[in-house]
Design a protein around this motif. Structure first.
Motif, short mmCIF file in Angstrom:
data_model
loop_
_atom_site.label_atom_id
_atom_site.label_comp_id
_atom_site.label_asym_id
_atom_site.label_seq_id
_atom_site.Cartn_x
_atom_site.Cartn_y
_atom_site.Cartn_z
N LEU A 47 -46.66 -19.55 -135.52
CA LEU A 47 -45.44 -17.74 -136.09
C LEU A 47 -44.56 -18.53 -136.72
N MET A 48 -43.92 -19.42 -135.95
CA MET A 48 -42.62 -20.09 -136.68
C MET A 48 -42.82 -20.60 -137.57
N VAL A 49 -44.14 -21.19 -137.75
CA VAL A 49 -44.03 -22.22 -139.46
C VAL A 49 -43.67 -20.27 -140.39
N ILE A 50 -44.64 -19.66 -140.15
CA ILE A 50 -45.22 -18.35 -141.50
C ILE A 50 -43.83 -17.98 -141.62
N GLN A 94 -38.15 -25.60 -128.55
CA GLN A 94 -38.26 -25.00 -129.91
C GLN A 94 -38.57 -23.97 -129.80
N ASP A 95 -39.33 -23.63 -130.20
CA ASP A 95 -40.66 -22.05 -130.56
C ASP A 95 -39.28 -20.95 -129.84
N VAL A 96 -39.84 -21.51 -128.06
CA VAL A 96 -39.26 -20.06 -127.59
C VAL A 96 -37.75 -20.50 -127.89
N THR A 97 -36.72 -21.12 -128.23
CA THR A 97 -35.39 -20.90 -128.48
C THR A 97 -35.11 -19.83 -129.38
N GLU A 98 -35.92 -20.79 -130.63
CA GLU A 98 -35.75 -20.30 -131.70
C GLU A 98 -35.83 -18.36 -131.85
#
Length: 113
Positions: A47-50, A94-98
């Motif tokens: 999801l973060m990549v998208i 990193q994803d949670v933080t973002e």
């Protein structure tokens, strides 16, 4: 719903999100993705990549500051954290933080990187 149909729906929801052409579609497809209760840390990373592929700055600002989007992201994060804790694992920090930065960002904050 069995595992294969659940995986197919999740894959289609990700595909629709990726193919979204305007902020209405992005928000609608993000809300659909949030309905998947079996999301895991890999789904969150994808999801973060998208979200990073949204190159139109205006579109990204509109989407990431819409309350429906924030609610969907919050739901997705909660689902991932719950599912990963039952698997005795954790989502990628990193994803949670973002995601948390997006959720706490002021209305005119810079775009995600």
């Amino acid at each position: 719903m069995d595992i294969s149909s659940s995986s197919s729906k999740r894959a289609m929801d990700f595909y629709q999100l990726f193919r979204s052409g305007n902020h209405f579609e992005v928000i609608s497809n993000l809300k659909e993705l949030a309905k998947n209760t079996d999301l895991d840390r890999h789904d969150l990373a994808f999801l973060m990549v998208i979200l990073r592929t949204i190159t139109d700055c205006h579109l990204r600002r509109v989407v990431l500051h819409d309350q429906k989007c924030l609610t969907a992201l919050s739901t997705i994060l909660e689902n991932v954290q719950r599912n990963e804790s039952t698997n005795d694992s954790k989502p990628f920090l990193q994803d949670v933080t973002e995601v948390e930065e997006i959720l706490r960002a002021p209305p005119l904050s810079p775009d995600i990187s």
